[in-house]
Design an enzyme around this catalytic site. Structure first.
Site, PDB file in Angstrom:
ATOM      1  N   ASP A   3      -8.957   6.294  -0.900  1.00 34.90           N
ATOM      2  CA  ASP A   3      -7.884   6.909  -1.675  1.00 34.90           C
ATOM      3  C   ASP A   3      -8.519   7.635  -2.848  1.00 34.90           C
ATOM      4  OD1 ASP A   3      -8.699   4.866  -3.340  1.00 34.90           O
ATOM      5  OD2 ASP A   3      -6.701   4.017  -3.625  1.00 34.90           O
ATOM      6  N   GLU A  41       0.823  -1.204   0.000  1.00 36.13           N
ATOM      7  CA  GLU A  41       0.000   0.000   0.000  1.00 36.13           C
ATOM      8  C   GLU A  41       0.866   1.267   0.000  1.00 36.13           C
ATOM      9  OE1 GLU A  41      -3.095   0.371  -0.540  1.00 36.13           O
ATOM     10  OE2 GLU A  41      -3.591  -1.747  -0.541  1.00 36.13           O
ATOM     11  N   CYS A  68     -19.116  -1.434 -15.849  1.00 37.36           N
ATOM     12  CA  CYS A  68     -19.196  -1.264 -14.398  1.00 37.36           C
ATOM     13  C   CYS A  68     -20.204  -2.218 -13.759  1.00 37.36           C
ATOM     14  CB  CYS A  68     -19.569   0.178 -14.061  1.00 37.36           C
ATOM     15  SG  CYS A  68     -19.675   0.501 -12.289  1.00 37.36           S
ATOM     16  N   TYR A  81      -5.925   5.825   5.720  1.00 35.66           N
ATOM     17  CA  TYR A  81      -6.107   4.956   4.558  1.00 35.66           C
ATOM     18  C   TYR A  81      -5.288   3.670   4.693  1.00 35.66           C
ATOM     19  CZ  TYR A  81      -5.131   2.877   0.076  1.00 35.66           C
ATOM     20  OH  TYR A  81      -4.952   1.957  -0.920  1.00 35.66           O
ATOM     21  N   CYS A 124     -18.242   3.066 -18.370  1.00 38.45           N
ATOM     22  CA  CYS A 124     -19.478   2.779 -17.633  1.00 38.45           C
ATOM     23  C   CYS A 124     -20.151   1.483 -18.054  1.00 38.45           C
ATOM     24  CB  CYS A 124     -20.455   3.941 -17.787  1.00 38.45           C
ATOM     25  SG  CYS A 124     -19.850   5.498 -17.071  1.00 38.45           S
ATOM     26  N   CYS A 133     -13.858   2.798 -13.277  1.00 40.25           N
ATOM     27  CA  CYS A 133     -14.372   4.118 -12.893  1.00 40.25           C
ATOM     28  C   CYS A 133     -13.205   5.099 -12.815  1.00 40.25           C
ATOM     29  CB  CYS A 133     -15.103   4.025 -11.551  1.00 40.25           C
ATOM     30  SG  CYS A 133     -16.178   5.437 -11.206  1.00 40.25           S
ATOM     31  N   CYS A 165     -25.504   3.904  -9.591  1.00 35.26           N
ATOM     32  CA  CYS A 165     -24.702   5.120  -9.787  1.00 35.26           C
ATOM     33  C   CYS A 165     -25.601   6.318 -10.097  1.00 35.26           C
ATOM     34  CB  CYS A 165     -23.695   4.910 -10.914  1.00 35.26           C
ATOM     35  SG  CYS A 165     -22.601   6.335 -11.182  1.00 35.26           S
TER      36      CYS A 165
END
Length: 561
Positions: free
Chosen positions: A212, A108, A283, A194, A280, A274, A289
């Site tokens: 994030d 990370e 997705c 985070y 889209c 995204c 959404c």
């Protein structure tokens, strides 16, 4: 990759409950109509996450990530470690969990502002050198920086090293030196909310959120929240909703794989689908959404209602949409073959007065776009058998609209700075040469890295002669034991080098100086400082932990010697 556990933990828990947060958007008392551009008049409850009421969509996201995890393999993605498999083996469990949590932590930190493809070889090398927190804590800091060389943002390596030492000191011999709770992880250097949430959820199965840039983009679009996601108010709201969602999909009474899978799914979705320019149609949570629904309305040229919410109920968080950006999104329908660059150029020439009327005129939706959400599946079936001519343009229009979210804020122009970089060569009678380098402070930009003596020019608009004089004056004042640096001779100068940091655009003017010495033993090779300085053999310069900018300066002079 290790085989995945065939358990219900990769789906929403049957015992999952909706757990509201202190500031989370309230559930609407009645169905909220889509906020239609350009006014987007809506209640504050419009931003209530639809995922909280759509279990199928939540399961779809988790299922989608299961497939992605298999095809987009990464060395830090591994099967969740279920403590139940180690009943009666607490010591072994602690060791295994400690190593797993450490790997998640390292990955990370490395992935912050760095591409996955770049990180993978660095991660593998790092783990091979220091496979556990204890190994990293025992490492020499110079070796840590050397392993990070080329990855950028070197303070991350320093914080990892400092964090590891602090963990070992606090663990006092415990088999797992990393705590499982996010709030406890944040007590260590370099671990913010985070990173703590990622380690806690992925390694330990705790229902802790992450936020994030990728997750913030996904949630902004899911909620239809048009704000700068980096603004504190927006960030606080997104954290609250991320927390509410992960507790909704997880069984908060037990740890499981679900929290880690959910967080990774959101991050992966924002990284691959995204994105700033979204895809889209691919997705898995398109149905929930808000922004996608608004884009459909825009493409269908539906008229915004004349009624507006009561002032006390109206949303005060969203900012007005950028008019020119909105027109550009609407124009895609009429300019299917227009390249993106051309659209932007055309947008800048549009006058705002009397412009929107042609795009948001009174009328019924186009026959090629269904406006009722329940008709989406039937529409897709029809498209599969008999494609309609304007589908491509409609999809582009929707995706262009979604790309407006979250609100973009112009980046501040990087501050302009100039400096002189002095590459000082010590030439001894035997013919060997050594070069002077110094260590940067342990905190701040390029912390603890080594550089050639460098001085910032207070007046950037100097002439070449003035810059050369500044460089000579600077090295003459360096304190290096009994060596008189004022005797250094100017050898050469080089073309300016520009190196761009996050907030600084630095122009470096490199100069080569040479100073002679009869006997090498008369020269002290190390000077404690501050700053610490040392003379390094020419052949050893490639092994030094120089910053990227300093490495470029060395390449210039190395070609001439």
């Amino acid at each position: 990759m290790a085989p995945r556990a065939k358990s219900a933990s990769t789906k929403m828990s049957k015992n999952a409950k909706q757990i509201p947060t202190k500031i989370g958007f309230a559930a609407p008392t009645s169905p909220q109509p889509t906020a239609l551009p350009p006014s987007r008049a809506h209640h504050a409850s419009y931003h209530y996450p639809l995922l909280l009421d759509e279990r199928k969509s939540c399961d779809a996201l988790l299922s989608w990530f299961e497939g992605v995890e298999e095809t987009r393999s990464m060395p830090w993605r591994k099967r969740w470690i279920d403590p139940k498999e180690y009943m009666g083996k607490e010591e072994e469990l602690g060791v295994v969990l400690g190593k797993r949590a450490y790997e998640v932590w390292v990955s990370e930190v490395m992935l912050q502002q760095t591409r996955v493809s770049t990180v993978i070889p660095y991660f593998n090398n790092w783990i091979s050198k220091w496979p556990t927190v204890q190994d990293l804590a025992n490492a020499d800091h110079e070796d840590v920086l050397a392993a990070w060389k080329g990855l950028g943002y070197y303070s991350r390596a320093t914080r990892l090293h400092e964090g590891a030492k602090a963990m070992i000191a606090k663990a006092d011999g415990a088999s797992c030196p990393l705590p499982s709770k996010a709030v406890e992880l944040q007590d260590f250097p370099g671990i913010g909310r985070y990173t703590a949430g990622a380690v806690s959820s992925i390694a330990f199965g705790e229902a802790e959120p992450v936020l994030d840039g990728n997750v913030a983009r996904v949630l902004s679009r899911q909620l239809g929240l048009y704000m700068d996601a980096k603004d504190k108010k927006a960030s606080d709201m997104l954290w609250d909703e991320a927390d509410r969602l992960i507790k909704h999909v997880s069984d908060t009474s037990n740890t499981s794989a679900t929290p880690g899978q959910w967080n990774q799914a959101l991050m992966e979705l924002g990284s691959t689908i995204c994105t700033p320019q979204p895809k889209c149609t691919e997705c898995p949570i398109q149905a929930t959404c808000r922004t996608y629904k608004e884009g459909k309305a825009l493409s269908a040229k539906r008229q915004a209602p004349t009624t507006i919410p009561d002032i006390e109920d109206a949303c005060t968080f969203c900012e007005p949409l950028d008019t020119e950006e909105l027109v550009a999104a609407a124009e895609v329908d009429n300019n299917d073959d227009t390249p993106k660059v051309a659209v932007k150029r055309q947008k800048r020439n549009v006058k705002q007065s009397n412009t929107l009327s042609s795009y948001f005129a009174i009328g019924t939706p186009k026959s090629t776009m269904d406006t009722e959400d329940e008709k989406d599946s039937d529409s897709k079936k029809r498209k599969a058998t008999s494609p309609e001519p304007n589908v491509s343009a409609s999809v582009k229009s929707i995706q262009t609209y979604c790309a407006l979210f979250p609100k973009k804020v112009a980046k501040k122009k990087a501050a302009e700075e100039q400096s002189v970089v002095c590459l000082v060569e010590l030439q001894v009678a035997e013919g060997h040469s050594k070069w002077l380098i110094e260590q940067r402070p342990a905190k701040g930009l390029l912390a603890s890295l080594w550089q050639f003596p460098q001085s910032t020019l207070s007046t950037p608009t100097t002439t070449p002669a003035q810059r050369k004089a500044s460089a000579l004056k600077y090295i003459s004042g360096l304190q290096l034991g009994n060596m008189d640096m004022s005797k250094a001779d100017y050898v050469a100068s080089f073309d300016p080098l520009v190196h761009v940091f996050t907030h600084i655009r630095l122009t470096m003017h490199a100069y080569h100086f040479r100073i002679a010495c009869d006997k090498a033993e008369d020269v002290a090779l190390v000077h404690a400082g501050p700053p610490s300085r040392r003379w390094v053999e020419t052949e050893a310069m490639d092994q030094q932990t120089l910053s990227t900018g300093m490495r470029k300066c060395w390449d210039l002079v190395a070609k001439t010697i």
